[in-house]
Each structure stands twice: as C-alpha cells, then as structure tokens.
Design an enzyme around this catalytic site. Sequence first.
Site, PDB file in Angstrom:
ATOM      1  CE  LYS A 188       0.444   1.216   4.572  1.00 18.38           C
ATOM      2  NZ  LYS A 188       0.575   2.544   5.206  1.00 18.38           N
ATOM      3  CB  THR A 245      -1.661   4.625   2.474  1.00 14.41           C
ATOM      4  OG1 THR A 245      -1.830   3.873   3.678  1.00 14.41           O
ATOM      5  CG2 THR A 245      -0.234   5.098   2.407  1.00 14.41           C
TER       6      THR A 245
END
Length: 328
Positions: A188, A245
């Site tokens: 991520k 994120t």
Amino acid sequence: MSRLTVLGAGAWGTALAVRLAERNRVTLWARDPTRAKAIASARRNERYLPGISLPEAVVVTADPAEAIAGAEAVLVVIPTQHLRAVAERFAALWPSGMPVVICAKGIEAGTLRLPSEILDAVLPGAPLAVLTGPSFAHEVARGLPAALVLACPDEAVRADLRQRLAIDRIRLYGSPDVIGAQLGGAAKNVIAIAAGVVEGGGFGENARAALITRGLAELARLILAEGGRAETASGLAGLGDLILTCTGAASRNHSLGVALGRGEPLDAILAARRGVTEGVATAPALVARARMRGIELPIAEAVADLLAGRASPSDLAERLLGRPPRDE
C-alpha cells in the site's frame, strides 16, 4: 493490567504507548538516549507526535534491558530497514516465549524479507503477530475511532494478545494470515506513491481511482502467490490501509508522490522530512520479491523506476494506461 513494551518512539510507537497506557503499564523504548531523556522529561514527543501528553503509566528509556524487563508482550514499531539491527540488540535479552507484535510495514532491502521473516531469524521461537490496518498515529493518539487487524497463526496467542492490546474506540479484528497482512502493509505504501504522483501531476480523479483499483488487484495476486488469503486483500490490512494511504493528507508516501508528480527531486523531498517514507525502500524490494514468485506488479514496477530515475511522472501514467487491453 498487563506490562507491555513498545520498541520505537516515532509517531506510531508513541501513539500506541499513549493509548495502551490507559489499561496497562507501558515502557516506551527510544534508540537515542538523548531523545529518550527529552521525552521522559517533557512527557511529550514533540518531534513526531506534537500536542500529545504521555500518561503517567508510560516509562521512557533507552536501556534495552530495562525496556523488556518484566514485559508480557513487546510491540516492535521500528522502520523495517532498521528492524534487524534493533532486534539483534535485544536477542540475548529476550525471554523465552515472549510474543512479538510487529507494527512495521515494508520489505527489507537486499534480503527481500518481511518483518516476520527477519524476526523469526533473529528471535527464533518467539511467537509472532502483526498489528496493521488503516491508522494515522495522530488520530489514534487523540482517541478517534479506528479498526485494526491482529494477525497471528496461533489462535491461543492471538486471543491472548487481542485482550492485552484492547484499546477503547479501536475495533481489533483477528486473522491467521501473517504473510498477507504484511504484504498489504508493504504494497500500500508503494501504491500510495503512485496515487500521489497522479494527483501531483494533475492526471485527475478518474486516473487515481483506476490506479487504486488496479493496485488492489496487484496486491491480491501477490498475497495469493505467497500463500496468503484472498480475504486479507479485501479487508482492513489490504483495501482499508490502501484507501487511507492513497487518499489521506497525512500519508507520507502519498505526499511524497504528490511532490514527485509536481517535479520535485526525490533527494530534496527526503532531506526535508523527519519521518521515514517506507515506500521508497520497499518499491524495488516488492518488485524483486514478486518476480521470485512470477508475479507482475506494473504499478510497483513503475514506481520503482520513477524512484530510481529511470522514468518521469508522465512516463508512469503513460505506462500504466498504455498496457495491452485485456479483460478485468
């Protein structure tokens, strides 16, 4: 009430120490004795988590022996690229059977190992768990609600740790998938850099949504190839952390991508930062690890090339959109 130790006095380590101290006695370990003394004196970690006071139940130290003496579980909140060196400092002191909760995200450059694989080699026999999911340190420290995943293959250890790590307003889910949970946390950060490049380069919201979606597909392929579970990719350790994120303004990886998309040089961006941007070291390691499994990661590959100076932000967008057509 448990006795817990947090290794690492960055933003996330400090936030966890603050919240866990509501129900436990907590020792917060900092590598730098000067920093440890300053945090203990001020009862704040203004460098990484400004405006948050440490409860009386938090003891701050730089002494490894003092840090883990009497601990019932240790949370390791050390950047992945420094994890091995720190673990080796504690190896001779480690009590037999004391569990380790990994709170680091990334892949070790050079060895291509996940945090659990590093600690399994340095602390053989220690029960391992992974605490991960969408969680900005400043929000957790302020008591805002969140949901996290505690991954551990041993059901009894997992149940015991879930009880010890219970925090008000944080929903803690369990999972046996340690590998998948760590791959989610590593990938991520890389995908978030790409999402930031799309934003900073002015390629639009449509492109960012497409990139996040295809990034999730890359993550799912890798998790399955590594023996993880499909549910992990679509859960908090995968999709949940990816969304935060890739879109949150406080994400260091996303903001680095935005700066790159605007044409700022990587060295200058990193020089102006205090905290570690894990996706920078993780991108090439993630690509190399995936290739060992025969898995293609077009987004991660494009980010690795961009960080290495082999591609420009516009090249990244063109490469991803110009791939041969196929069914989804």
